[in-house]
Motif scaffolding. Sequence first.
Motif, PDB file in Angstrom:
ATOM      1  N   VAL A  75     -38.530 -16.808  -9.996  1.00  0.00           N
ATOM      2  CA  VAL A  75     -39.558 -17.159 -10.970  1.00  0.00           C
ATOM      3  C   VAL A  75     -40.258 -15.889 -11.423  1.00  0.00           C
ATOM      4  CG1 VAL A  75     -41.753 -18.372 -11.320  1.00  0.00           C
ATOM      5  CG2 VAL A  75     -39.957 -19.427  -9.957  1.00  0.00           C
ATOM      6  N   LEU A  76     -40.389 -15.741 -12.735  1.00  0.00           N
ATOM      7  CA  LEU A  76     -41.187 -14.668 -13.317  1.00  0.00           C
ATOM      8  C   LEU A  76     -42.327 -15.320 -14.080  1.00  0.00           C
ATOM      9  CD1 LEU A  76     -37.946 -13.642 -13.638  1.00  0.00           C
ATOM     10  CD2 LEU A  76     -39.216 -11.585 -14.196  1.00  0.00           C
TER      11      LEU A  76
ATOM     12  N   ILE B 274     -43.891 -19.124 -17.720  1.00  0.00           N
ATOM     13  CA  ILE B 274     -43.172 -19.098 -16.444  1.00  0.00           C
ATOM     14  C   ILE B 274     -41.707 -19.366 -16.735  1.00  0.00           C
ATOM     15  CG2 ILE B 274     -42.943 -20.159 -14.164  1.00  0.00           C
ATOM     16  CD1 ILE B 274     -45.897 -20.994 -14.419  1.00  0.00           C
ATOM     17  N   VAL B 275     -40.846 -18.461 -16.268  1.00  0.00           N
ATOM     18  CA  VAL B 275     -39.414 -18.632 -16.478  1.00  0.00           C
ATOM     19  C   VAL B 275     -38.674 -18.515 -15.154  1.00  0.00           C
ATOM     20  CG1 VAL B 275     -39.437 -17.817 -18.870  1.00  0.00           C
ATOM     21  CG2 VAL B 275     -39.022 -16.188 -17.035  1.00  0.00           C
ATOM     22  N   HIS B 276     -37.572 -19.230 -15.061  1.00  0.00           N
ATOM     23  CA  HIS B 276     -36.649 -19.127 -13.930  1.00  0.00           C
ATOM     24  C   HIS B 276     -35.427 -18.352 -14.416  1.00  0.00           C
ATOM     25  CE1 HIS B 276     -38.030 -23.037 -11.708  1.00  0.00           C
ATOM     26  NE2 HIS B 276     -39.021 -22.234 -11.959  1.00  0.00           N
ATOM     27  N   VAL B 277     -34.964 -17.432 -13.595  1.00  0.00           N
ATOM     28  CA  VAL B 277     -33.753 -16.655 -13.887  1.00  0.00           C
ATOM     29  C   VAL B 277     -32.885 -16.688 -12.641  1.00  0.00           C
ATOM     30  CG1 VAL B 277     -32.845 -14.392 -14.548  1.00  0.00           C
ATOM     31  CG2 VAL B 277     -35.035 -15.149 -15.474  1.00  0.00           C
ATOM     32  N   ARG B 278     -31.582 -16.727 -12.831  1.00  0.00           N
ATOM     33  CA  ARG B 278     -30.683 -16.688 -11.675  1.00  0.00           C
ATOM     34  C   ARG B 278     -30.881 -15.364 -10.925  1.00  0.00           C
ATOM     35  NH1 ARG B 278     -26.866 -18.796 -15.560  1.00  0.00           N
ATOM     36  NH2 ARG B 278     -26.574 -20.999 -15.144  1.00  0.00           N
ATOM     37  N   THR B 279     -31.104 -15.484  -9.642  1.00  0.00           N
ATOM     38  CA  THR B 279     -31.341 -14.306  -8.810  1.00  0.00           C
ATOM     39  C   THR B 279     -30.153 -13.353  -8.863  1.00  0.00           C
ATOM     40  OG1 THR B 279     -32.783 -15.614  -7.392  1.00  0.00           O
ATOM     41  CG2 THR B 279     -31.943 -13.549  -6.475  1.00  0.00           C
TER      42      THR B 279
ATOM     43  N   LEU C 234     -40.011  -6.140  -9.627  1.00  0.00           N
ATOM     44  CA  LEU C 234     -38.874  -7.044  -9.785  1.00  0.00           C
ATOM     45  C   LEU C 234     -38.001  -7.038  -8.536  1.00  0.00           C
ATOM     46  CD1 LEU C 234     -37.323  -8.986 -11.620  1.00  0.00           C
ATOM     47  CD2 LEU C 234     -36.099  -6.998 -12.549  1.00  0.00           C
ATOM     48  N   ALA C 235     -37.734  -5.848  -8.005  1.00  0.00           N
ATOM     49  CA  ALA C 235     -36.881  -5.731  -6.817  1.00  0.00           C
ATOM     50  C   ALA C 235     -37.502  -6.444  -5.614  1.00  0.00           C
ATOM     51  CB  ALA C 235     -36.624  -4.257  -6.503  1.00  0.00           C
ATOM     52  N   ALA C 236     -38.787  -6.282  -5.423  1.00  0.00           N
ATOM     53  CA  ALA C 236     -39.460  -6.937  -4.296  1.00  0.00           C
ATOM     54  C   ALA C 236     -39.541  -8.449  -4.510  1.00  0.00           C
ATOM     55  CB  ALA C 236     -40.863  -6.355  -4.104  1.00  0.00           C
ATOM     56  N   GLY C 237     -39.763  -8.859  -5.752  1.00  0.00           N
ATOM     57  CA  GLY C 237     -39.981 -10.268  -6.053  1.00  0.00           C
ATOM     58  C   GLY C 237     -38.775 -11.163  -5.895  1.00  0.00           C
ATOM     59  N   VAL C 238     -37.578 -10.619  -5.925  1.00  0.00           N
ATOM     60  CA  VAL C 238     -36.405 -11.479  -5.732  1.00  0.00           C
ATOM     61  C   VAL C 238     -36.274 -11.917  -4.273  1.00  0.00           C
ATOM     62  CG1 VAL C 238     -35.120 -10.569  -7.715  1.00  0.00           C
ATOM     63  CG2 VAL C 238     -34.764  -9.560  -5.467  1.00  0.00           C
ATOM     64  N   ASP C 239     -36.937 -11.191  -3.356  1.00  0.00           N
ATOM     65  CA  ASP C 239     -36.866 -11.529  -1.936  1.00  0.00           C
ATOM     66  C   ASP C 239     -38.125 -12.202  -1.403  1.00  0.00           C
ATOM     67  OD1 ASP C 239     -34.236 -10.547  -1.467  1.00  0.00           O
ATOM     68  OD2 ASP C 239     -35.038  -8.509  -1.517  1.00  0.00           O
TER      69      ASP C 239
ATOM     70  N   VAL D 181     -47.961  -9.750 -14.364  1.00  0.00           N
ATOM     71  CA  VAL D 181     -46.575 -10.147 -14.083  1.00  0.00           C
ATOM     72  C   VAL D 181     -46.451 -10.408 -12.583  1.00  0.00           C
ATOM     73  CG1 VAL D 181     -44.142  -9.498 -14.201  1.00  0.00           C
ATOM     74  CG2 VAL D 181     -45.704  -8.759 -16.014  1.00  0.00           C
ATOM     75  N   ARG D 182     -45.887 -11.570 -12.260  1.00  0.00           N
ATOM     76  CA  ARG D 182     -45.673 -11.949 -10.861  1.00  0.00           C
ATOM     77  C   ARG D 182     -44.244 -12.460 -10.720  1.00  0.00           C
ATOM     78  NH1 ARG D 182     -51.340 -15.258 -10.721  1.00  0.00           N
ATOM     79  NH2 ARG D 182     -52.565 -13.479 -11.452  1.00  0.00           N
ATOM     80  N   VAL D 183     -43.624 -12.131  -9.611  1.00  0.00           N
ATOM     81  CA  VAL D 183     -42.223 -12.493  -9.386  1.00  0.00           C
ATOM     82  C   VAL D 183     -42.103 -13.066  -7.980  1.00  0.00           C
ATOM     83  CG1 VAL D 183     -39.839 -11.628  -9.372  1.00  0.00           C
ATOM     84  CG2 VAL D 183     -41.541 -10.543 -10.869  1.00  0.00           C
ATOM     85  N   ARG D 184     -41.332 -14.167  -7.851  1.00  0.00           N
ATOM     86  CA  ARG D 184     -41.134 -14.758  -6.530  1.00  0.00           C
ATOM     87  C   ARG D 184     -39.814 -15.528  -6.501  1.00  0.00           C
ATOM     88  NH1 ARG D 184     -44.550 -18.210  -9.150  1.00  0.00           N
ATOM     89  NH2 ARG D 184     -44.068 -20.420  -9.034  1.00  0.00           N
TER      90      ARG D 184
END
Length: 138
Positions: free
Chosen positions: A85-86, A96-101, A61-66, A74-77
């Motif tokens: 996007v998760l 697929i969901v979008h969350v505020r960074t 999760l920490a890496a995927g926000v950047d 599970v993939r995060v970008r």
Amino acid sequence: MSLVIEQAVEARLVAAAPRMATIPATLHYDVGDPFAVRMAFPAPATLEGVDVSWTFARDLLAAGVDEGSGEGDVRVRPYGYDRTVLEFHAPEGTAIVHVRTAELRRFLKRADDLVPSGREHLHLDMDEDLAELMRDAC
């Protein structure tokens, strides 16, 4: 100080239709499992009509926000300036969901205040975990 963090977040479900529905979700971090985070979705937000939780690495999760992270279920970008996007992949399909960074960064900061990244191993009870494995083996 609490050993568990729960934070409600607003997620937007990406569907085939052009409209993105807002769904509630909860991020969860527990010192008892210091390498992991959990994201839970309530029954009304799932196709099966049951509560669904995904557990994955806090580092993912920490890496995927950047930058894009994850190759498995599970993939995060990042997505644009203020969204992340998760993607949750299962045999039944992909959600697929979008969350505020900013919400994810706030959650990660709270988790890092509780257990600094790189120090998770100090919160593991290897003797107890080994004893539990041995009990199950008998």
